[in-house]
Scaffold this motif. Structure first.
Motif, PDB file in Angstrom:
ATOM      1  N   ASP A 153     -10.982  -9.536  -3.769  1.00 20.83           N
ATOM      2  CA  ASP A 153     -10.691  -8.208  -4.311  1.00 20.83           C
ATOM      3  C   ASP A 153     -11.859  -7.784  -5.197  1.00 20.83           C
ATOM      4  O   ASP A 153     -12.664  -8.605  -5.634  1.00 20.83           O
ATOM      5  N   ASP A 154     -11.983  -6.476  -5.413  1.00 22.11           N
ATOM      6  CA  ASP A 154     -13.044  -5.959  -6.289  1.00 22.11           C
ATOM      7  C   ASP A 154     -12.460  -5.483  -7.611  1.00 22.11           C
ATOM      8  O   ASP A 154     -12.877  -4.482  -8.170  1.00 22.11           O
ATOM      9  N   SER A 210      -9.820  -7.805   0.896  1.00 19.07           N
ATOM     10  CA  SER A 210     -10.124  -8.299   2.245  1.00 19.07           C
ATOM     11  C   SER A 210      -9.582  -9.713   2.411  1.00 19.07           C
ATOM     12  O   SER A 210      -9.628 -10.510   1.484  1.00 19.07           O
ATOM     13  N   PHE A 260      -5.093   0.979  -3.071  1.00 20.66           N
ATOM     14  CA  PHE A 260      -6.070   0.022  -2.561  1.00 20.66           C
ATOM     15  C   PHE A 260      -6.168   0.176  -1.039  1.00 20.66           C
ATOM     16  O   PHE A 260      -5.261   0.685  -0.377  1.00 20.66           O
ATOM     17  N   ASP A 261      -7.318  -0.256  -0.523  1.00 19.67           N
ATOM     18  CA  ASP A 261      -7.527  -0.382   0.920  1.00 19.67           C
ATOM     19  C   ASP A 261      -7.643  -1.873   1.249  1.00 19.67           C
ATOM     20  O   ASP A 261      -7.928  -2.694   0.363  1.00 19.67           O
ATOM     21  N   TYR A 262      -7.447  -2.208   2.513  1.00 18.39           N
ATOM     22  CA  TYR A 262      -7.532  -3.622   2.861  1.00 18.39           C
ATOM     23  C   TYR A 262      -8.089  -3.807   4.270  1.00 18.39           C
ATOM     24  O   TYR A 262      -8.033  -2.898   5.105  1.00 18.39           O
ATOM     25  N   THR A 263      -8.649  -5.005   4.489  1.00 18.32           N
ATOM     26  CA  THR A 263      -9.100  -5.416   5.828  1.00 18.32           C
ATOM     27  C   THR A 263      -8.649  -6.842   6.073  1.00 18.32           C
ATOM     28  O   THR A 263      -8.572  -7.649   5.137  1.00 18.32           O
ATOM     29  N   HIS A 297      -7.885   1.694  -8.552  1.00 17.26           N
ATOM     30  CA  HIS A 297      -8.058   1.730  -7.096  1.00 17.26           C
ATOM     31  C   HIS A 297      -9.101   0.680  -6.714  1.00 17.26           C
ATOM     32  O   HIS A 297     -10.096   0.491  -7.427  1.00 17.26           O
ATOM     33  N   SER A 347     -10.151  -2.484  -3.349  1.00 18.76           N
ATOM     34  CA  SER A 347     -10.037  -2.932  -1.963  1.00 18.76           C
ATOM     35  C   SER A 347      -9.801  -4.432  -1.937  1.00 18.76           C
ATOM     36  O   SER A 347     -10.202  -5.150  -2.852  1.00 18.76           O
ATOM     37  N   LYS A 354       0.834  -1.205   0.000  1.00 22.02           N
ATOM     38  CA  LYS A 354       0.000   0.000   0.000  1.00 22.02           C
ATOM     39  C   LYS A 354       0.867   1.252   0.000  1.00 22.02           C
ATOM     40  O   LYS A 354       0.564   2.244  -0.694  1.00 22.02           O
ATOM     41  N   VAL A 358      -6.571  -5.461  -8.823  1.00 21.73           N
ATOM     42  CA  VAL A 358      -6.718  -4.027  -8.558  1.00 21.73           C
ATOM     43  C   VAL A 358      -6.007  -3.190  -9.609  1.00 21.73           C
ATOM     44  O   VAL A 358      -6.533  -2.207 -10.119  1.00 21.73           O
TER      45      VAL A 358
END
Length: 602
Positions: A532-533, A516, A473-476, A512, A514, A467, A505
């Motif tokens: 991922d999306d 998880s 990207f964001d992540y969880t 961009h 995310s 990152k 991504v």
């Protein structure tokens, strides 16, 4: 002396027919064997040498692909930078001269930060009206690019990378010219796609390729390894004077141009050559070994001389064995006497010893003692050799262990971290902390099986590093505490996350997304999901990926293949890997682990 001569003459007259017959039976098959061997050995050696060289060429291809892929990654990283598009698309007349100075400073820092051992120079061709277009270090005018011989080919690639063969470049920072090959691509205005706002070019030293070729040569003086472009011109070679010359006549090069790899036998300049080749993944260039058949013939002749010597020694040994048999025949009487003595000892026992042994002879006894001593000495030598090899293995193991000192690595990272904090570089300090955590979790005291909690922490460190690198990207990460101690193979999640970033991504519109990472229990089993999306995959692509996981060689997704193999071995075949995806809606990769007693322990 005369007595020995008379004995030899007597033996010759008595056994000459048998000895002559023995020599005839021995030499006739040996002569036929030698003739057959010399006829066939050249073909066998040709096959062995060419197959060995093909493996060397394929290894060189792997090494070169890795180097070129690194250059491609740096080019992609620049192309994905939105600041680059914004600055290049900006009208030079709309701002002040100071704003262009700021542009030059920002772009220059961006380019120079990626230059290094792999990238000799990064050049950016920009609008000629920009004040820094004539800087001639990292920035050049698009008008100047239009006059270059490679311009049309680069534009024709429409944004894809075009590899430019080896050429000479002179840089302001260096006094002499440098031999380089380049990766070039155009940059279009995202708001007016037909408008070219720049050309990105990365120069790589040709010596980097030549060093890899030299390491794979059959011998240090041969210089048989080449890299040639799609037209057959030499791009890289151990002898610089051959660069930019045809490797083969055009009609000969056509034999290999459309083949991915192989071995061809050709005639060139009245000499026979073996053309051993493989194709690079980048640019369609070929790694070629041009091996003279005469070089293999010389090796064959040298080997044949050695074989002839071995055969002669073998024949001499057989002759000695035959002579020994003759000697055994001549001494049959003595052996019969020994048998008589043995039989009498068995029947009469100690009485025979007290009476004395008739016709005493110490030859057989001395022979037996000599053989016993030889076997004993041989046994001791084997034990000494075994112990020496064990000590050598231990020494090598200690040397290898000494090469990687985790404490040194952590201390060095900690020192750099404090230096960064002293300078106020908190973002660098954060990256160093995450990198130290990643190394610590990866090494994990050499263990291959780790708790789920450690693997999740390693994944978090990897995601944080990526990152900081890409910012796109964001992540969880979520997992219940009751699964923290469950064992899984180390590095089971990180390769899947890497695929999500690079193939999901990064390829998404807007770049961009995310990611998880979740783990949850399902009865006695538990599942890890990476979602991922990104751009997703079609059913055909998923089917090809499943087929690749079951392939015995050259899987298309090596990281995922590696994860699946280790999970399969760890669970004894009871684990499952499921890929769910739809185009434009992202991808989920799930790994099911069975109950704890079905898994394999460390």
């Amino acid at each position: 002396m005369s007595m020995l001569l008379r004995r030899f003459q007597l033996m010759w007259h008595t056994y000459r027919k048998m000895l002559l017959l023995y020599l005839l039976v021995l030499l006739l098959p040996a002569g036929c064997l030698l003739y057959y061997y010399f006829e066939k050995s050249a073909d066998i050696l040709e096959r062995q040498v060419t197959q060995s060289m093909l493996k060397s060429v394929q290894q060189v291809k792997i090494n070169l692909d890795y180097r070129l892929a690194k250059v491609q990654e740096i080019s992609d990283a620049l192309i994905l930078n939105t600041d680059l598009y914004e600055i290049l698309a900006r009208d030079p007349q709309s701002g002040t001269r100071f704003s262009q100075v700021e542009e030059e400073k920002k772009l220059g820092n961006m380019l120079r930060s990626l230059q290094g051992s792999d990238i000799l120079k990064i050049k950016l061709y920009v609008n000629a009206d920009k004040m820094y277009a004539g800087e001639h270090v990292n920035f050049f005018s698009l008008d100047q690019a239009a006059r270059m011989p490679w311009y049309d080919e680069v534009v024709g690639r429409n944004g894809a990378v075009q590899w430019i063969p080896t050429h000479m470049e002179r840089y302001i920072s260096t006094p002499s010219e440098a031999r380089v090959f380049s990766s070039a691509r155009i940059i279009r205005d995202p708001n007016a796609y037909s408008r070219i706002i720049g050309i990105l070019m990365l120069d790589v030293a040709e010596a980097n390729l030549a060093a890899i070729l030299n390491q794979a040569e059959l011998d240090v003086h041969s210089h048989n390894m080449y890299v040639a472009d799609a037209t057959g011109m030499i791009v890289s070679h151990g002898q610089p004077e051959k660069l930019n010359h045809p490797l083969l006549p055009p009609e000969t090069f056509k034999l290999i141009a459309d083949q991915p790899f192989g071995i061809e036998k050709i005639m060139m300049d009245t000499q026979t050559y073996f053309v051993i080749f493989d194709t690079l993944s980048e640019g369609g260039w070929k790694v070629v070994s041009l091996l003279p058949a005469g070089q293999i013939s010389r090796m064959s002749n040298q080997f044949n001389v050695g074989f002839s010597l071995v055969l002669a020694l073998s024949l001499a040994l057989l002759f000695i064995v035959g002579a020994f048999l003759v000697f055994a025949h001549l001494t049959r009487g003595t052996i019969n006497r020994v048998r008589d003595i043995t039989e009498q000892l068995r029947v009469r026992g100690a009485a025979m010893i007290e009476e004395g042994i008739p016709h005493p002879s110490g030859v057989v006894i001395r022979l037996e003692k000599s053989v016993t001593h030889m076997l004993s000495t041989f046994q001791h030598l084997m034990e000494d050799n075994y112990r020496a090899k064990e000590r050598e293995k231990e020494a090598r193991l200690r040397a290898l262990q000494a090469q990687i000192n985790p404490h040194f690595l952590y201390n060095a990272l900690d020192t750099i971290n404090w230096m960064a904090l002293t300078k106020g570089a908190h973002d660098i300090s954060r990256m160093l902390n995450m990198l130290a955590q990643y190394f610590r979790l990866t090494l994990n005291k050499g263990k291959d099986i780790v708790p789920l909690e450690d693997e999740m922490n390693l994944s978090k460190a990897y995601l944080e590093i990526q990152k900081q690198r890409f910012h796109n990207f964001d992540y969880t990460i979520k997992f219940p505490g009751l699964l923290s101690g469950r064992s899984i193979p180390k590095l089971s999640i990180q390769p899947i996350i890497e695929n999500a970033i690079m193939h999901g991504v990064h390829n998404r519109e807007g770049h961009h997304g995310s990611i998880s990472v979740e783990a949850e229990a399902e009865g006695q089993t538990f599942v890890i999901r990476v979602t991922d999306d990104g751009i997703g995959m079609t059913e055909e692509q998923i089917a090809q990926l499943y087929a690749s996981l079951n392939a015995s060689s050259s899987p298309s997704s090596y990281g995922l293949y590696n994860v699946w193999e280790r999970v399969r071995l760890f669970t004894g075949g009871a684990g499952r890997l499921v890929i769910e995806s739809q185009p434009g809606r992202g991808t989920t990769v799930s790994i099911w682990f069975p109950a704890e007693e079905n898994g394999r322990n460390e």
